[in-house]
Design a protein around this motif. Structure first.
Motif, short mmCIF file in Angstrom:
data_model
loop_
_atom_site.label_atom_id
_atom_site.label_comp_id
_atom_site.label_asym_id
_atom_site.label_seq_id
_atom_site.Cartn_x
_atom_site.Cartn_y
_atom_site.Cartn_z
N ALA A 236 0.83 -1.21 0.00
CA ALA A 236 0.00 0.00 0.00
C ALA A 236 0.87 1.25 0.00
CB ALA A 236 -0.92 -0.01 1.21
N GLN A 237 1.97 1.22 0.75
CA GLN A 237 2.85 2.38 0.82
C GLN A 237 3.58 2.64 -0.49
OE1 GLN A 237 5.32 1.43 4.21
NE2 GLN A 237 3.78 2.11 5.68
N ALA A 238 3.67 1.60 -1.34
CA ALA A 238 4.38 1.73 -2.61
C ALA A 238 3.46 2.11 -3.77
CB ALA A 238 5.11 0.43 -2.93
N LEU A 239 2.17 2.29 -3.50
CA LEU A 239 1.24 2.66 -4.56
C LEU A 239 1.54 4.06 -5.09
CD1 LEU A 239 -2.17 1.38 -3.16
CD2 LEU A 239 -1.08 0.59 -5.27
N ALA B 115 -4.63 -2.48 -13.78
CA ALA B 115 -3.63 -3.55 -13.92
C ALA B 115 -2.46 -3.08 -14.76
CB ALA B 115 -4.27 -4.80 -14.52
N GLU B 116 -2.74 -2.40 -15.86
CA GLU B 116 -1.68 -1.91 -16.74
C GLU B 116 -0.87 -0.81 -16.06
OE1 GLU B 116 -3.98 -0.86 -20.14
OE2 GLU B 116 -3.84 -2.88 -21.04
N LEU B 117 -1.53 0.00 -15.25
CA LEU B 117 -0.84 1.07 -14.54
C LEU B 117 0.08 0.52 -13.45
CD1 LEU B 117 -0.50 4.10 -13.67
CD2 LEU B 117 -2.49 3.74 -12.18
N LEU B 118 -0.37 -0.53 -12.75
CA LEU B 118 0.32 -0.98 -11.55
C LEU B 118 1.30 -2.12 -11.77
CD1 LEU B 118 -2.68 -0.81 -9.05
CD2 LEU B 118 -0.70 0.73 -9.16
N ALA C 182 6.18 -0.88 -7.73
CA ALA C 182 6.72 -1.68 -6.64
C ALA C 182 5.60 -2.33 -5.82
CB ALA C 182 7.59 -0.81 -5.73
N ALA C 183 4.41 -1.74 -5.85
CA ALA C 183 3.28 -2.31 -5.13
C ALA C 183 2.86 -3.66 -5.70
CB ALA C 183 2.09 -1.35 -5.18
#
Length: 232
Positions: A174-177, A213-216, A220-221
């Motif tokens: 969550a902190q890496a979002l 999904a493509e964004l993330l 690192a999240a």
């Protein structure tokens, strides 16, 4: 999602050695929470039709699963249970738990499948039960049709978080979002987040899930779970 398919709630974590007794205690607590979600007691049986009516029976079945896994105990023990209740067409729990090798082959997980006329109402509550009782690294609410729709955005098989109708990420994830996702997030008391639970209809659409999904997937999240620990 299709009205005739099962809703799937999943949790995944890395190396975490656990005793049969500890797993059985979690399973008893988890199935009790499922009773509350369904609104009635769900009866669970093993695949060889042994009924599990009390904590001692759960403990015996889990202990047997651990005892049978003498060839590769570091990879954990597999268990499968079928559930029945008046308000459910079908239900099942599949688990691989107790794996502790740092070889990268450990894939501890719990997968709950529910088929019901109003199956969508179970998604968020069952995912929260998975998070509360099993402390996964990540988890999701999905279905066969959604996984097919997102196949190009997140190929199956890769041991990384997946976008679902809802997706849970543990605290470090969550902190890496990246910034800009707040409208999709619900923050939990354990520091983790659920992506999608703020949506108006409760679930992300396939189109929005694909976009996220493509964004993330390069974030690192959404990195792979470290081989040497249970969570990122």
């Amino acid at each position: 999602m299709s009205v005739d398919e099962a809703l799937v709630m999943r949790g995944f974590w890395g190396a975490r050695q656990e005793s049969a007794k500890a797993v059985a205690d979690k399973l008893v607590a988890f199935t009790a929470r499922l009773d509350g979600v369904v609104g009635e007691r769900v009866s669970w049986t093993t695949r060889d039709m042994r009924s599990l009516a009390d904590p001692l029976e759960f403990e015996q079945v889990v202990a047997a699963a651990f005892d049978e896994n003498t060839d590769a105990p570091h990879l954990g023990a597999s268990q499968f249970y079928d559930g029945s209740a008046k308000g459910l067409e079908a239900a099942s729990i599949g688990m691989v738990v107790g794996g502790y090798s740092d070889s990268g082959n450990v894939k501890n997980s719990i997968v709950v499948k529910i088929r019901s006329a109003d199956v969508e109402r179970f998604g968020a509550a069952v995912l929260r039960a998975v998070v509360s009782e099993w402390d996964p690294d990540w988890g999701d609410v999905t279905s066969s049709s959604l996984m097919r729709a997102l196949a190009d955005a997140q190929p199956r098989g890769k041991p990384i978080p997946k976008m679902g109708y809802m997706t849970y990420l543990s605290e470090a994830r969550a902190q890496a979002l990246p910034d800009g996702l707040e409208k999709h997030l619900q923050r939990l008391d354990n520091g983790g987040v659920v992506i999608g639970s703020n949506e108006k209809d409760g679930f992300l659409t396939a189109a929005t899930a694909t976009e996220l999904a493509e964004l993330l997937r390069s974030s690192a999240a959404f990195a792979a779970t470290p081989a040497s620990s249970s969570k990122l």
